[in-house]
Design a protein around this motif. Structure first.
Motif, short mmCIF file in Angstrom:
data_model
loop_
_atom_site.label_atom_id
_atom_site.label_comp_id
_atom_site.label_asym_id
_atom_site.label_seq_id
_atom_site.Cartn_x
_atom_site.Cartn_y
_atom_site.Cartn_z
N LYS A 70 39.30 34.33 30.29
CA LYS A 70 39.80 35.40 31.12
C LYS A 70 40.05 34.86 32.53
O LYS A 70 39.29 34.05 33.03
N SER A 71 41.11 35.37 33.14
CA SER A 71 41.37 34.97 34.52
C SER A 71 40.30 35.57 35.41
O SER A 71 39.57 36.49 35.02
N ASP A 72 40.20 35.06 36.61
CA ASP A 72 39.23 35.56 37.57
C ASP A 72 39.44 37.06 37.81
O ASP A 72 38.49 37.82 37.87
N GLU A 74 40.82 39.29 35.74
CA GLU A 74 40.39 40.05 34.56
C GLU A 74 38.87 40.18 34.52
O GLU A 74 38.34 41.26 34.23
N ALA A 75 38.16 39.11 34.81
CA ALA A 75 36.70 39.15 34.79
C ALA A 75 36.17 40.10 35.86
O ALA A 75 35.22 40.85 35.62
N ARG A 76 36.77 40.10 37.04
CA ARG A 76 36.33 40.98 38.12
C ARG A 76 36.60 42.44 37.77
O ARG A 76 35.75 43.32 38.02
N ILE A 77 37.77 42.73 37.20
CA ILE A 77 38.09 44.10 36.81
C ILE A 77 37.13 44.58 35.73
O ILE A 77 36.63 45.71 35.77
N GLU A 78 36.84 43.72 34.76
CA GLU A 78 35.90 44.08 33.69
C GLU A 78 34.52 44.40 34.27
O GLU A 78 33.88 45.37 33.86
N ALA A 79 34.06 43.60 35.22
CA ALA A 79 32.76 43.85 35.85
C ALA A 79 32.77 45.18 36.60
O ALA A 79 31.79 45.95 36.53
N LEU A 80 33.86 45.47 37.30
CA LEU A 80 33.96 46.75 38.02
C LEU A 80 33.98 47.93 37.06
O LEU A 80 33.36 48.97 37.31
N GLU A 81 34.70 47.78 35.94
CA GLU A 81 34.74 48.86 34.94
C GLU A 81 33.35 49.15 34.39
O GLU A 81 32.97 50.31 34.22
N LYS A 82 32.57 48.11 34.14
CA LYS A 82 31.21 48.31 33.64
C LYS A 82 30.36 49.05 34.67
O LYS A 82 29.59 49.96 34.32
#
Length: 101
Positions: A70-72, A74-82
């Motif tokens: 995952k791009s940086d 994508e990883a940041r968005i996923e963390a924010l969604e969680k």
């Protein structure tokens, strides 16, 4: 495929009229000094890709599977969604407890 590092391509002039491209491998590959490398060339995204094989029976065919990285962003968005989902779940739980009183 594993990334070992990077090396600047330099010019080696054996004789006035003979030049070669020289590339250095990392020190971690020193145990291969003296072996014969078989060099293959292909293209990827319009740029040359070179493969060096120490196996003389290698035919140059590779099945490369790109890792699912995952791009940086994508990883940041996923963390924010969680974090948002965790917050909303706790908010809903608090609201239910408030109305249950």
């Amino acid at each position: 495929m594993k990334h070992l590092g990077k090396s600047k391509l330099t010019k080696l002039q054996a004789k006035p009229d003979i030049s070669y491209i020289l590339i250095r491998l990392p020190q971690s590959e020193l145990d291969h000094v003296g072996e014969t490398g078989h060099i293959f060339k292909t293209e990827y995204n319009g740029k040359p890709v070179y493969v060096i094989s120490l196996d003389e029976k290698f035919n140059g065919e590779l099945n490369i599977i790109q890792p699912d990285v995952k791009s940086d962003l994508e990883a940041r968005i996923e963390a924010l969604e969680k974090k948002v989902n965790t917050f909303l779940e706790s908010k809903n739980k608090d609201d239910k407890e408030k109305w249950a009183r």
